[in-house]
Design a protein around this motif. Structure first.
Motif, PDB file in Angstrom:
ATOM      1  N   GLU A  67     154.735 -46.339  21.114  1.00  9.12           N
ATOM      2  CA  GLU A  67     154.023 -45.126  20.692  1.00  9.12           C
ATOM      3  C   GLU A  67     154.022 -44.918  19.179  1.00  9.12           C
ATOM      4  O   GLU A  67     153.324 -44.030  18.674  1.00  9.12           O
ATOM      5  N   LEU A  68     154.758 -45.735  18.440  1.00  7.48           N
ATOM      6  CA  LEU A  68     154.789 -45.627  16.979  1.00  7.48           C
ATOM      7  C   LEU A  68     153.886 -46.646  16.299  1.00  7.48           C
ATOM      8  O   LEU A  68     153.901 -46.788  15.079  1.00  7.48           O
ATOM      9  N   ILE A  69     153.070 -47.341  17.101  1.00  7.81           N
ATOM     10  CA  ILE A  69     152.230 -48.415  16.584  1.00  7.81           C
ATOM     11  C   ILE A  69     150.765 -48.003  16.623  1.00  7.81           C
ATOM     12  O   ILE A  69     150.311 -47.349  17.566  1.00  7.81           O
ATOM     13  N   LEU A  70     150.037 -48.389  15.590  1.00  7.59           N
ATOM     14  CA  LEU A  70     148.597 -48.174  15.500  1.00  7.59           C
ATOM     15  C   LEU A  70     147.910 -49.509  15.252  1.00  7.59           C
ATOM     16  O   LEU A  70     148.475 -50.378  14.580  1.00  7.59           O
ATOM     17  N   PRO A  71     146.698 -49.686  15.755  1.00  8.26           N
ATOM     18  CA  PRO A  71     145.978 -50.917  15.404  1.00  8.26           C
ATOM     19  C   PRO A  71     145.665 -50.923  13.906  1.00  8.26           C
ATOM     20  O   PRO A  71     145.369 -49.877  13.323  1.00  8.26           O
ATOM     21  N   LEU A  72     145.764 -52.077  13.294  1.00  8.28           N
ATOM     22  CA  LEU A  72     145.378 -52.197  11.890  1.00  8.28           C
ATOM     23  C   LEU A  72     143.877 -51.936  11.803  1.00  8.28           C
ATOM     24  O   LEU A  72     143.098 -52.579  12.511  1.00  8.28           O
ATOM     25  N   PRO A  73     143.450 -50.958  10.991  1.00  6.21           N
ATOM     26  CA  PRO A  73     142.014 -50.686  10.901  1.00  6.21           C
ATOM     27  C   PRO A  73     141.220 -51.912  10.471  1.00  6.21           C
ATOM     28  O   PRO A  73     141.672 -52.686   9.621  1.00  6.21           O
ATOM     29  N   LYS A  74     140.057 -52.085  11.056  1.00  4.86           N
ATOM     30  CA  LYS A  74     139.187 -53.223  10.725  1.00  4.86           C
ATOM     31  C   LYS A  74     138.893 -53.215   9.232  1.00  4.86           C
ATOM     32  O   LYS A  74     138.591 -52.195   8.645  1.00  4.86           O
ATOM     33  N   GLY A  75     138.993 -54.394   8.625  1.00  8.37           N
ATOM     34  CA  GLY A  75     138.712 -54.537   7.204  1.00  8.37           C
ATOM     35  C   GLY A  75     139.892 -54.228   6.293  1.00  8.37           C
ATOM     36  O   GLY A  75     139.785 -54.396   5.086  1.00  8.37           O
ATOM     37  N   TYR A  76     141.013 -53.761   6.863  1.00 10.96           N
ATOM     38  CA  TYR A  76     142.182 -53.442   6.051  1.00 10.96           C
ATOM     39  C   TYR A  76     143.087 -54.668   5.946  1.00 10.96           C
ATOM     40  O   TYR A  76     143.284 -55.396   6.918  1.00 10.96           O
ATOM     41  N   SER A  77     143.672 -54.862   4.768  1.00 13.20           N
ATOM     42  CA  SER A  77     144.674 -55.904   4.603  1.00 13.20           C
ATOM     43  C   SER A  77     146.000 -55.403   5.175  1.00 13.20           C
ATOM     44  O   SER A  77     146.161 -54.206   5.438  1.00 13.20           O
ATOM     45  N   MET A  78     146.933 -56.300   5.348  1.00 11.70           N
ATOM     46  CA  MET A  78     148.265 -55.897   5.804  1.00 11.70           C
ATOM     47  C   MET A  78     148.914 -54.948   4.795  1.00 11.70           C
ATOM     48  O   MET A  78     149.580 -53.984   5.187  1.00 11.70           O
ATOM     49  N   ILE A  79     148.703 -55.196   3.519  1.00 12.27           N
ATOM     50  CA  ILE A  79     149.279 -54.324   2.488  1.00 12.27           C
ATOM     51  C   ILE A  79     148.702 -52.910   2.609  1.00 12.27           C
ATOM     52  O   ILE A  79     149.435 -51.922   2.563  1.00 12.27           O
ATOM     53  N   GLU A  80     147.398 -52.808   2.777  1.00 13.82           N
ATOM     54  CA  GLU A  80     146.781 -51.489   2.949  1.00 13.82           C
ATOM     55  C   GLU A  80     147.281 -50.819   4.231  1.00 13.82           C
ATOM     56  O   GLU A  80     147.579 -49.620   4.241  1.00 13.82           O
ATOM     57  N   GLY A  81     147.385 -51.591   5.298  1.00 13.61           N
ATOM     58  CA  GLY A  81     147.848 -51.043   6.570  1.00 13.61           C
ATOM     59  C   GLY A  81     149.272 -50.523   6.510  1.00 13.61           C
ATOM     60  O   GLY A  81     149.606 -49.514   7.140  1.00 13.61           O
ATOM     61  N   ALA A  82     150.123 -51.186   5.742  1.00 14.31           N
ATOM     62  CA  ALA A  82     151.517 -50.753   5.627  1.00 14.31           C
ATOM     63  C   ALA A  82     151.646 -49.424   4.889  1.00 14.31           C
ATOM     64  O   ALA A  82     152.663 -48.744   5.005  1.00 14.31           O
ATOM     65  N   ALA A  83     150.624 -49.033   4.153  1.00 14.32           N
ATOM     66  CA  ALA A  83     150.660 -47.776   3.402  1.00 14.32           C
ATOM     67  C   ALA A  83     150.085 -46.601   4.185  1.00 14.32           C
ATOM     68  O   ALA A  83     150.076 -45.479   3.693  1.00 14.32           O
ATOM     69  N   LEU A  84     149.619 -46.812   5.400  1.00 12.03           N
ATOM     70  CA  LEU A  84     148.949 -45.758   6.170  1.00 12.03           C
ATOM     71  C   LEU A  84     149.841 -44.851   7.012  1.00 12.03           C
ATOM     72  O   LEU A  84     149.657 -43.635   7.007  1.00 12.03           O
ATOM     73  N   THR A 136     139.063 -23.541   5.077  1.00 14.65           N
ATOM     74  CA  THR A 136     139.285 -23.954   3.701  1.00 14.65           C
ATOM     75  C   THR A 136     140.767 -24.245   3.550  1.00 14.65           C
ATOM     76  O   THR A 136     141.600 -23.460   3.992  1.00 14.65           O
ATOM     77  N   VAL A 137     141.086 -25.374   2.932  1.00 14.80           N
ATOM     78  CA  VAL A 137     142.480 -25.777   2.793  1.00 14.80           C
ATOM     79  C   VAL A 137     142.772 -26.126   1.337  1.00 14.80           C
ATOM     80  O   VAL A 137     141.938 -26.732   0.663  1.00 14.80           O
ATOM     81  N   LEU A 138     143.947 -25.702   0.851  1.00 15.14           N
ATOM     82  CA  LEU A 138     144.413 -26.062  -0.485  1.00 15.14           C
ATOM     83  C   LEU A 138     145.357 -27.244  -0.345  1.00 15.14           C
ATOM     84  O   LEU A 138     146.365 -27.165   0.362  1.00 15.14           O
ATOM     85  N   ILE A 139     145.016 -28.342  -0.995  1.00 12.68           N
ATOM     86  CA  ILE A 139     145.855 -29.535  -0.999  1.00 12.68           C
ATOM     87  C   ILE A 139     146.484 -29.639  -2.385  1.00 12.68           C
ATOM     88  O   ILE A 139     145.784 -29.892  -3.363  1.00 12.68           O
ATOM     89  N   GLN A 140     147.795 -29.425  -2.479  1.00 15.87           N
ATOM     90  CA  GLN A 140     148.507 -29.587  -3.745  1.00 15.87           C
ATOM     91  C   GLN A 140     148.620 -31.080  -4.052  1.00 15.87           C
ATOM     92  O   GLN A 140     148.781 -31.897  -3.144  1.00 15.87           O
ATOM     93  N   ALA A 141     148.545 -31.444  -5.322  1.00 14.42           N
ATOM     94  CA  ALA A 141     148.684 -32.841  -5.760  1.00 14.42           C
ATOM     95  C   ALA A 141     147.696 -33.745  -5.031  1.00 14.42           C
ATOM     96  O   ALA A 141     148.062 -34.719  -4.383  1.00 14.42           O
ATOM     97  N   GLY A 142     146.434 -33.428  -5.158  1.00 12.42           N
ATOM     98  CA  GLY A 142     145.391 -34.141  -4.425  1.00 12.42           C
ATOM     99  C   GLY A 142     145.268 -35.614  -4.727  1.00 12.42           C
ATOM    100  O   GLY A 142     144.733 -36.360  -3.918  1.00 12.42           O
ATOM    101  N   ALA A 143     145.776 -36.086  -5.867  1.00 10.57           N
ATOM    102  CA  ALA A 143     145.688 -37.508  -6.192  1.00 10.57           C
ATOM    103  C   ALA A 143     146.909 -38.297  -5.730  1.00 10.57           C
ATOM    104  O   ALA A 143     146.970 -39.502  -5.921  1.00 10.57           O
ATOM    105  N   SER A 144     147.863 -37.612  -5.092  1.00  8.82           N
ATOM    106  CA  SER A 144     149.034 -38.324  -4.558  1.00  8.82           C
ATOM    107  C   SER A 144     148.659 -39.023  -3.257  1.00  8.82           C
ATOM    108  O   SER A 144     147.607 -38.772  -2.671  1.00  8.82           O
ATOM    109  N   GLY A 145     149.514 -39.878  -2.778  1.00  5.64           N
ATOM    110  CA  GLY A 145     149.248 -40.564  -1.512  1.00  5.64           C
ATOM    111  C   GLY A 145     149.035 -39.583  -0.373  1.00  5.64           C
ATOM    112  O   GLY A 145     148.064 -39.696   0.392  1.00  5.64           O
ATOM    113  N   LEU A 146     149.923 -38.607  -0.245  1.00  7.34           N
ATOM    114  CA  LEU A 146     149.780 -37.609   0.811  1.00  7.34           C
ATOM    115  C   LEU A 146     148.550 -36.742   0.579  1.00  7.34           C
ATOM    116  O   LEU A 146     147.815 -36.418   1.515  1.00  7.34           O
TER     117      LEU A 146
END
Length: 166
Positions: free
Chosen positions: A89-106, A128-138
């Motif tokens: 239940e903690l596993i997701l399919p790697l999105p199509k077109g994503y590298s392993m490096i990109e997938g590990a960051a998701l 409407t939602v306020l997202i603090q630090a919008g350029a961060s990963g989260l």
């Protein structure tokens, strides 16, 4: 001091699969774990690594996964290894077109963003939602999820370059 060492290969339990790790994410929780301030949950390896991407190499009977599936996973620890046993239940399919490096960051950022926006705040289309630090990963993950359901996003950033980015 950080020490690399050999550890025993993981042993798959019922409801788990073995992932041959190709890439691991690095986030703040890993740094806290490394500093001794964020111990892994019971049953997880003692070494860091809270998210990974790789290829499934072993499954149990009646698994929804197959050997050879490319996946990414959210972990309690242990992602900085060659292999790990992970509950299905903690596993997701790697999105199509994503590298392993990109997938590990998701897994960590999107799970955190989803938890906070949808499960905790109950965000829905038209909100409407306020997202603090919008350029961060989260922040980037939260903006994408909010926009995907039709919410209006307002964000904070620390520079003009970051404002242009988001």
């Amino acid at each position: 001091d950080f020490v690399c060492k050999e550890v025993a290969p993981p042993v798959r339990k019922d409801g788990e699969v073995i992932i041959d790790i190709h890439a691991a994410g690095l986030n703040r929780a890993d740094l806290l774990q490394r500093a001794g301030n964020y111990p892994p949950p019971p049953g997880w390896p003692e070494w860091p690594g809270l998210e990974c991407a790789g290829v499934i190499s072993e499954v149990g009977a009646n698994s929804r996964w197959q050997v050879g599936d490319e996946v990414c996973a959210l972990l309690g620890g242990g992602g900085y290894a060659e292999k790990i046993s992970v509950p299905e239940e903690l596993i997701l399919p790697l999105p199509k077109g994503y590298s392993m490096i990109e997938g590990a960051a998701l897994p960590e950022v999107f799970a955190t963003a989803y938890l906070n926006l949808f499960l905790e705040a109950g965000m829905k289309e038209g909100d409407t939602v306020l997202i603090q630090a919008g350029a961060s990963g989260l922040g980037i993950a939260a903006i994408q999820l909010a926009k995907a359901i039709g919410a209006k996003v307002v964000t904070t950033v620390g520079s003009e370059d970051k404002a242009a980015f988001v």
